[in-house]
Design an enzyme around this catalytic site. Structure first.
Site, PDB file in Angstrom:
ATOM      1  NE  ARG A  21      -7.425   4.164   4.650  1.00  0.00           N
ATOM      2  CZ  ARG A  21      -7.243   4.748   6.083  1.00  0.00           C
ATOM      3  NH1 ARG A  21      -7.520   4.833   6.942  1.00  0.00           N
ATOM      4  NH2 ARG A  21      -5.110   4.875   5.462  1.00  0.00           N
ATOM      5  NE  ARG A  81      -0.689  10.414  10.030  1.00  0.00           N
ATOM      6  CZ  ARG A  81      -1.067   9.362   8.910  1.00  0.00           C
ATOM      7  NH1 ARG A  81      -2.228   9.002   9.257  1.00  0.00           N
ATOM      8  NH2 ARG A  81      -0.457   8.882   8.087  1.00  0.00           N
ATOM      9  CB  CYS A  89      -4.868   5.904  10.868  1.00  0.00           C
ATOM     10  SG  CYS A  89      -5.193   4.315   9.686  1.00  0.00           S
ATOM     11  CG  ASP A 102       2.753   1.549   9.379  1.00  0.00           C
ATOM     12  OD1 ASP A 102       2.257   2.116  10.751  1.00  0.00           O
ATOM     13  OD2 ASP A 102       3.006   1.504   8.361  1.00  0.00           O
ATOM     14  CE  LYS A 131      -2.135   1.432   3.847  1.00  0.00           C
ATOM     15  NZ  LYS A 131      -1.700   2.759   4.500  1.00  0.00           N
ATOM     16  CG  ASN A 132       2.098   2.689   3.385  1.00  0.00           C
ATOM     17  OD1 ASN A 132       0.928   3.011   3.342  1.00  0.00           O
ATOM     18  ND2 ASN A 132       2.773   2.208   4.602  1.00  0.00           N
TER      19      ASN A 132
END
Ligand code: EPZ
Length: 438
Positions: A419, A145, A140, A328, A45-46
């Site tokens: 997600r 952030r 999230c 994570d 994903k990242n």
């Protein structure tokens, strides 16, 4: 096969938003004993999200493979589609993105508020159009952030940054190379600086950058398109700006966090699981800890196998930017600690408030005390409970705990998990989990 046009399908299903996902109201998880078997790992994903944003910088089509079928990728494709990018599905994990007719958004797309990676549109739009806008950036909730380091990079490269009608706007008539030393190691700021610098005039030197495998992957994609980026994976990245980039074919790296989650689920249920199609070097911070805890971990070229025949011993982790222990995987690791022997400690140095799962694990009987930026966990037996999923990786943690607990658990609002985890239910069931969606 007739190509699938993302834009058309998205338009027809506006109310549902996602092509592959579906909104689950709750998950019911019953005790399943040891998880066993092999599980194929999808694309990261990242890594996928910055690469999708980076396609905006290129002329001609890019064929991006190994894209995970997850909600955030669907959102990214929908946002790009709304900016005039022709998005065509080639097969399940491969999309062609042609950005020849892309345009900068006059108003920020409301969808940008649904995920953190929307911030990458700022760097990509600056590089491509000299102007970019995104709405309130989602993602999230770990308390604040900040994006001050993103802004620091944009300004150093010659852009102005403003907030207009609750949108973040970046503008530059001319981007030029700069020497930028980040005050803190940030994945997002490193990505945005790379995206904006890659077509700036002259050389940019980025110091104190993130070294995650997804940064290396973004650099590899851009270099294949004609960029000149050196040093990705080290603390200093040097970028010589180029006038044009040409789209290319590229396959995204495997998702180390997805792979780590299945290894942790195997460890918590005293099972035996092999994660397939991974790069074991990405996961050594996790596999080192699992070995110390008593698991038998075997790494081969593209797979990692974990065997745990008894409860593992507790341990200590401190999260840190790569090659440190990934934040994570901190919540899923805490789930494993909750069913391990003796005391464990978690120190969270990246997201100080990433402990919203603790209250939920406590409902299952977990003995966890929060202390400053960390937690002290006394391992024991968990029992089923009604749980609420507060964010993506917390959801993974609760699923692991529910698989290892005695009695039935119900996870409410589990769609957060979609997600970031592809085919989650199918993959867990194939390993023996007793899990159903409502
Ligand atoms: C990325 O978020 C990931 N998201 C996160 O994964 C991951 O937890 C995080 O990197 C750290 O690895 C995506 O890749 C889409 P950061 P990002 O900027 O880029 C501080 C998941 O579960 N900071 O590296 O937002 C910040 O407060 C998600 O998949 C500043 O101070 O994270 C934090 O303490 C969640 N100023 C630290 O740096 C800034 O301008 C690291 O944040 C930017 C960040």
């Amino acid at each position: 096969m007739r190509p699938f046009c993302y834009k058309t399908v998205y338009a027809k299903k506006k109310t549902r938003l996602c092509r592959v996902g579906f909104y689950m109201e709750k998950l019911i998880v019953r005790p399943c004993g040891a998880l066993r078997g092999r599980v194929g790992i999808g694309g990261s994903k990242n890594a996928a999200l910055p690469i999708l944003a980076a396609t905006l910088l290129c002329e001609g089509p890019s064929l991006i493979g190994n894209l995970p079928a997850i909600r955030d990728v669907e959102l990214a494709l929908a946002i790009l589609s709304g900016m005039g990018v022709a998005v065509t599905r080639v097969d399940r994990a491969t999309y062609e993105l042609n950005t020849n007719h892309a345009f900068p958004p006059a108003q920020p797309d409301p969808l940008t508020g649904r995920m953190r990676a929307s911030a990458y549109l700022l760097g990509a739009c600056l590089g491509r159009f000299g102007v970019g806008r995104v709405g309130c950036i989602g993602g999230c909730d770990f308390g604040g952030r900040p994006i001050d380091q993103h802004i620091k990079a944009f300004v150093a490269l010659g852009a102005t940054v403003s907030v207009e009608d609750e949108a973040i706007c970046v503008r530059a008539d001319h981007l030029h190379g700069a020497a930028i030393t980040f005050d803190t190691v940030s994945v997002g700021a490193t990505v945005n600086a790379m995206l904006a610098a890659v077509r700036a005039e002259g050389e940019t030197v980025l110091r104190n950058v993130a070294r995650e495998p997804h940064i290396v992957d973004l650099a590899a994609y851009l270099n294949r398109c004609g960029a000149d980026i050196r040093g990705a994976g080290t603390a200093t990245i040097r970028i010589r700006g180029v006038k044009t980039l040409r789209g290319c074919s590229y396959s995204v790296i495997p998702d180390m966090i997805e792979a780590g989650t299945y290894l942790l689920a195997a460890a918590a249920t005293q099972g035996a699981v092999t994660v397939m199609g991974v790069d074991p070097t990405h996961l050594s911070p996790l596999t080192d800890v699992l070995r110390k805890m008593g698991a038998d971990v075997d790494c081969e070229e593209r797979r990692i196998s974990l065997f745990a025949t008894a409860r593992l011993r507790g341990s200590t982790i401190t999260t840190a930017p790569f090659p440190g222990f990934p934040t994570d995987l901190q919540p899923p690791m805490a789930a494993l600690f909750s069913v391990s022997l003796g005391e464990s400690r978690v120190c969270e140095t990246i997201w100080r408030h990433r402990f919203r799962y603790v209250e939920e694990l406590q409902k299952m009987g977990a003995d966890i005390r929060l202390q400053g930026d960390g937690a002290c966990i006394q391992g024991g037996q968990l029992h089923g409970a009604e749980l609420c999923v507060p964010d993506l990786r917390a959801g993974a943690a609760l699923l692991i705990a529910a698989c290892a607990a005695e009695g039935e658990s119900v996870l409410h609002s589990p769609s957060y998990i979609e997600r970031g985890y592809e085919d989650l239910l199918l993959k867990l069931r194939a390993l023996g989990a007793d899990i159903s969606a409502v």
